[in-house]
Design an enzyme around this catalytic site. Structure first.
Site, PDB file in Angstrom:
ATOM      1  N   ASN A  93       0.781  -1.243   0.000  1.00  0.00           N
ATOM      2  CA  ASN A  93       0.000   0.000   0.000  1.00  0.00           C
ATOM      3  C   ASN A  93       0.809   1.288   0.000  1.00  0.00           C
ATOM      4  O   ASN A  93       0.321   2.306  -0.473  1.00  0.00           O
ATOM      5  CB  ASN A  93      -1.063  -0.025   1.113  1.00  0.00           C
ATOM      6  N   GLU A 147       4.551  -4.026  12.019  1.00  0.00           N
ATOM      7  CA  GLU A 147       3.645  -2.886  11.800  1.00  0.00           C
ATOM      8  C   GLU A 147       2.436  -3.457  11.076  1.00  0.00           C
ATOM      9  O   GLU A 147       2.515  -3.752   9.880  1.00  0.00           O
ATOM     10  CB  GLU A 147       4.329  -1.804  10.948  1.00  0.00           C
ATOM     11  N   LEU A 148       1.327  -3.625  11.812  1.00  0.00           N
ATOM     12  CA  LEU A 148       0.207  -4.393  11.243  1.00  0.00           C
ATOM     13  C   LEU A 148      -1.027  -3.526  11.009  1.00  0.00           C
ATOM     14  O   LEU A 148      -0.931  -2.308  10.972  1.00  0.00           O
ATOM     15  CB  LEU A 148      -0.080  -5.586  12.161  1.00  0.00           C
ATOM     16  N   CYS A 160      -3.130   1.759   6.469  1.00  0.00           N
ATOM     17  CA  CYS A 160      -3.237   1.060   7.763  1.00  0.00           C
ATOM     18  C   CYS A 160      -3.979   1.899   8.800  1.00  0.00           C
ATOM     19  O   CYS A 160      -4.605   1.350   9.696  1.00  0.00           O
ATOM     20  CB  CYS A 160      -1.874   0.645   8.266  1.00  0.00           C
ATOM     21  N   SER A 216      -0.159  -7.581   7.071  1.00  0.00           N
ATOM     22  CA  SER A 216      -1.381  -7.971   7.779  1.00  0.00           C
ATOM     23  C   SER A 216      -1.050  -8.694   9.092  1.00  0.00           C
ATOM     24  O   SER A 216      -0.005  -9.342   9.202  1.00  0.00           O
ATOM     25  CB  SER A 216      -2.211  -8.892   6.879  1.00  0.00           C
TER      26      SER A 216
HETATM   27  P1  NAP Z   1       0.313  -8.982   3.566  1.00  0.00           P
HETATM   28  O1  NAP Z   1      -0.542  -9.803   2.696  1.00  0.00           O
HETATM   29  O2  NAP Z   1       0.479  -9.371   4.986  1.00  0.00           O
HETATM   30  O3  NAP Z   1       1.749  -8.931   2.841  1.00  0.00           O
HETATM   31  C1  NAP Z   1       2.807  -8.165   3.353  1.00  0.00           C
HETATM   32  C2  NAP Z   1       4.113  -8.782   2.905  1.00  0.00           C
HETATM   33  O4  NAP Z   1       4.289 -10.069   3.512  1.00  0.00           O
HETATM   34  C3  NAP Z   1       4.199  -9.028   1.408  1.00  0.00           C
HETATM   35  O5  NAP Z   1       5.497  -8.766   0.955  1.00  0.00           O
HETATM   36  C4  NAP Z   1       3.861 -10.508   1.311  1.00  0.00           C
HETATM   37  O6  NAP Z   1       4.344 -11.105   0.139  1.00  0.00           O
HETATM   38  C5  NAP Z   1       4.592 -11.030   2.521  1.00  0.00           C
HETATM   39  N1  NAP Z   1       4.160 -12.355   2.990  1.00  0.00           N
HETATM   40  C6  NAP Z   1       3.006 -13.013   2.717  1.00  0.00           C
HETATM   41  N2  NAP Z   1       3.001 -14.209   3.343  1.00  0.00           N
HETATM   42  C7  NAP Z   1       4.179 -14.315   4.021  1.00  0.00           C
HETATM   43  C8  NAP Z   1       4.759 -15.303   4.857  1.00  0.00           C
HETATM   44  N3  NAP Z   1       4.120 -16.443   5.146  1.00  0.00           N
HETATM   45  N4  NAP Z   1       5.981 -15.074   5.395  1.00  0.00           N
HETATM   46  C9  NAP Z   1       6.626 -13.926   5.140  1.00  0.00           C
HETATM   47  N5  NAP Z   1       6.130 -12.941   4.335  1.00  0.00           N
HETATM   48  C10 NAP Z   1       4.915 -13.132   3.793  1.00  0.00           C
HETATM   49  O7  NAP Z   1      -0.155  -7.446   3.580  1.00  0.00           O
HETATM   50  P2  NAP Z   1      -0.580  -6.517   2.346  1.00  0.00           P
HETATM   51  O8  NAP Z   1      -1.910  -6.961   1.857  1.00  0.00           O
HETATM   52  O9  NAP Z   1       0.536  -6.346   1.378  1.00  0.00           O
HETATM   53  O10 NAP Z   1      -0.732  -5.119   3.109  1.00  0.00           O
HETATM   54  C11 NAP Z   1      -1.863  -4.744   3.773  1.00  0.00           C
HETATM   55  C12 NAP Z   1      -1.704  -4.897   5.263  1.00  0.00           C
HETATM   56  O11 NAP Z   1      -0.576  -4.163   5.723  1.00  0.00           O
HETATM   57  C13 NAP Z   1      -2.885  -4.301   6.014  1.00  0.00           C
HETATM   58  O12 NAP Z   1      -3.239  -5.153   7.086  1.00  0.00           O
HETATM   59  C14 NAP Z   1      -2.338  -2.982   6.534  1.00  0.00           C
HETATM   60  O13 NAP Z   1      -2.999  -2.450   7.628  1.00  0.00           O
HETATM   61  C15 NAP Z   1      -0.941  -3.351   6.843  1.00  0.00           C
HETATM   62  N6  NAP Z   1      -0.098  -2.160   6.932  1.00  0.00           N
HETATM   63  C16 NAP Z   1       0.359  -1.743   8.149  1.00  0.00           C
HETATM   64  C17 NAP Z   1       1.120  -0.585   8.254  1.00  0.00           C
HETATM   65  C18 NAP Z   1       1.666  -0.109   9.570  1.00  0.00           C
HETATM   66  O14 NAP Z   1       2.623   0.662   9.554  1.00  0.00           O
HETATM   67  N7  NAP Z   1       1.119  -0.518  10.694  1.00  0.00           N
HETATM   68  C19 NAP Z   1       1.402   0.148   7.114  1.00  0.00           C
HETATM   69  C20 NAP Z   1       0.908  -0.304   5.886  1.00  0.00           C
HETATM   70  C21 NAP Z   1       0.172  -1.469   5.807  1.00  0.00           C
HETATM   71  P3  NAP Z   1       3.343 -11.360  -1.126  1.00  0.00           P
HETATM   72  O15 NAP Z   1       2.927 -10.006  -1.575  1.00  0.00           O
HETATM   73  O16 NAP Z   1       4.216 -12.062  -2.078  1.00  0.00           O
HETATM   74  O17 NAP Z   1       2.202 -12.175  -0.599  1.00  0.00           O
END
Ligand code: NAP
Length: 479
Positions: free
Chosen positions: A156, A252-253, A286, A233
């Site tokens: 994002n 950071e979730l 987020c 996530s």
């Molecule tokens: P995501 O699906 O959790 O993916 C994040 C990263 O993790 C991607 O690079 C993903 O790779 C990788 N990943 C997936 N499965 C994994 C595993 N088993 N082991 C290690 N890495 C793995 O999140 P997203 O959909 O990209 O982003 C949205 C989420 O991020 C939302 O929940 C949002 O709130 C959160 N977020 C939090 C913040 C904060 O600062 N708190 C900021 C921005 C976003 P792939 O893409 O290849 O699956």
């Protein structure tokens, strides 16, 4: 004539390498093919980790002014190529171009803060004679780089959230293996090019793309990686923490952020800001504003004015400067959002605006009369959906805000200073915003959450603390 699709390369040990297999990257808005992306195999990730491990000694010895100079150079290169950078984000993430430009401006800030912070990684001296037996001893602390940082980033904010990992890691003399989100690898490769041009030593930054499960898992499991910094996530974050053993981990979730609106507030003044908080980048932020709790005396007025303002948002092509809301990151997310809206309707909620799709765009959606147990309320929607709820007191609103798995940031609008302090004390979140929405971040402030919103803090100085080991040195003058 058809132009050939660009085939990207892995960035390992200062070299651009082909992979054995590739995946096709498509625009979430138009479905157009943007590039072919290398899917790193086990041996590629192994090579990236080995390179980072090898380069850690060089980075640890590099003087602070040189680390700062590399980051300053990245800043000036990014300033020169800011338009191109924004276009990359807009294409791969379907982020409206105006918002993408704002992300690039923030990324520049983040690297600037990192360049500055590289020069002030201080320790302290401790008077050990405060304890009996400590006479004639002086202690000092130094912060040493942690070593290899495994960085896993979401789709994002594909440029600025990468900067929140690379900036502090390089500032504090670490090396990095970066795994960007599969939907937004182009921003990460673009930044790697800038670091290469800025003179970062070989192996200090490695970028490996591929599935989160395989590439991400391998980074998390490898003993040469000292720390994992993850943004994404909660489901994936919790899995990482469970596998990381004694590695340092920052997470950071997600969240379902809320704002409270008190009875004396001037609704006209805050409605535009609330609309921005709820719908920027289609709600895929987020700290996106998902839940609004309005005092009953202002509820009707707020709902009416907010719904009118949200109805005026322009949906469409992310490359059109007039677009406010574009496509969600995937078709699956459109379907999930519609299913959650349907669940709310079945449970008696009222859809006051939107609730429909147009291609992969979910129209800005406002829902009233929801129950806290509905998915649109208790889960992270990550879509242009906002709930407006009526409350009879601020205490009730605070309880509802806190009744969540998450706790990233929360806001309250009030003219009553006592209510403001009360809220600051009682809201169980990482950051409380008085007279603002929760959707506010500048890049040097401490940022992070409680509960399922995460663990540890970002914001350059705070991330530098997480990415360094505190070492104690004691001088004994007793001889
Ligand atoms: P995501 O699906 O959790 O993916 C994040 C990263 O993790 C991607 O690079 C993903 O790779 C990788 N990943 C997936 N499965 C994994 C595993 N088993 N082991 C290690 N890495 C793995 O999140 P997203 O959909 O990209 O982003 C949205 C989420 O991020 C939302 O929940 C949002 O709130 C959160 N977020 C939090 C913040 C904060 O600062 N708190 C900021 C921005 C976003 P792939 O893409 O290849 O699956």
């Amino acid at each position: 004539m058809k132009t050939a699709v660009e085939k990207k390369k892995l960035y390992i040990n200062g070299e651009w390498l082909e992979a054995k297999s590739y995946t096709v990257l498509r625009s979430p808005y138009s479905g157009e093919v943007l590039a072919e992306i290398p899917a790193a195999a086990r041996e590629d990730v192994e090579r990236a980790i080995a390179a980072a491990y090898e380069a850690r000694r060089i980075m640890a010895k590099m003087p602070a002014h040189e680390r700062a100079a590399i980051l300053e150079k990245v800043v000036s290169l990014l300033q020169e190529r800011a338009e191109e950078a924004a276009r990359i984000i807009a294409l791969e993430a379907a982020k409206p171009i105006t918002t993408a430009k704002a992300e690039v401006a923030r990324t520049i800030q983040t690297y600037k803060f990192a360049a500055e912070e590289a020069k002030r990684i201080y320790g302290e001296t401790l008077p050990l004679d405060a304890a009996p037996g400590g006479e004639n001893r002086i202690a000092l602390t130094v912060r040493e780089p942690i070593g290899v940082v495994g960085a896993i980033t979401p789709f994002n904010f594909p440029m600025n959230l990468v900067a929140h990992k690379l900036g502090p890691a390089i500032a504090s003399g670490n090396t990095v293996v970066l795994k960007p989100a599969s939907q937004t690898p182009l921003s990460a490769y673009f930044i790697a090019e800038l670091f290469e041009q800025a003179g970062l030593p070989k192996g200090a930054l490695n970028v490996v793309t591929g599935s989160g499960k395989t590439v991400g898992d391998q980074i998390v499991a490898d003993p040469r990686v000292s720390m994992v910094t993850f943004t994404g996530s909660p489901e994936v974050g919790i899995g990482i923490r469970n596998k990381a053993g004694l590695k340092r981990v920052t997470l950071e979730l997600g969240s379902n952020s809320a704002v409270i609106i008190d009875e004396q507030v001037d609704v006209d003044r805050i409605v535009p800001r609330c609309v921005t908080g709820a719908f920027s980048f289609q709600g895929q932020v987020c700290i996106s504003l998902q839940r609004i709790y309005v005092h009953e005396k202002r509820y009707e007025e707020f709902v009416e004015k907010f719904t009118v303002a949200a109805g005026q948002l322009k949906v469409g092509d992310p490359l059109d400067p007039a677009t406010d809301v574009s496509a969600l990151i995937s078709e699956k997310d459109v379907e999930r959002s519609l299913a959650w809206i349907e669940e709310a309707k079945q449970g008696g909620a009222v859809v006051a605006l939107g609730g429909k799709r147009q291609g992969n765009i979910l129209l800005p959606t406002v829902i009233l009369e929801t129950a806290p147990t509905m998915k649109v309320s208790c889960q992270e929607v990550f879509a242009p959906i906002v709930l407006i709820n009526k409350v009879s007191s601020i205490d009730e609103a605070i309880e509802l805000v806190n009744d969540s798995r998450y706790g990233l940031q929360a806001g309250i609008y009030t003219d009553n200073v006592h209510v403001a302090w009360e809220a600051a004390e009682k809201l169980h979140v990482g950051g409380v915003l008085i007279n603002d929405i929760p959707t506010f971040r500048v890049d040097h402030m401490p940022y992070g959450g409680v509960k399922e919103s995460g663990f540890g803090r970002e914001g350059i100085r705070y991330a530098v603390e997480e990415m360094t080991e505190l070492k104690l040195v004691i001088f004994n003058r007793n001889r």
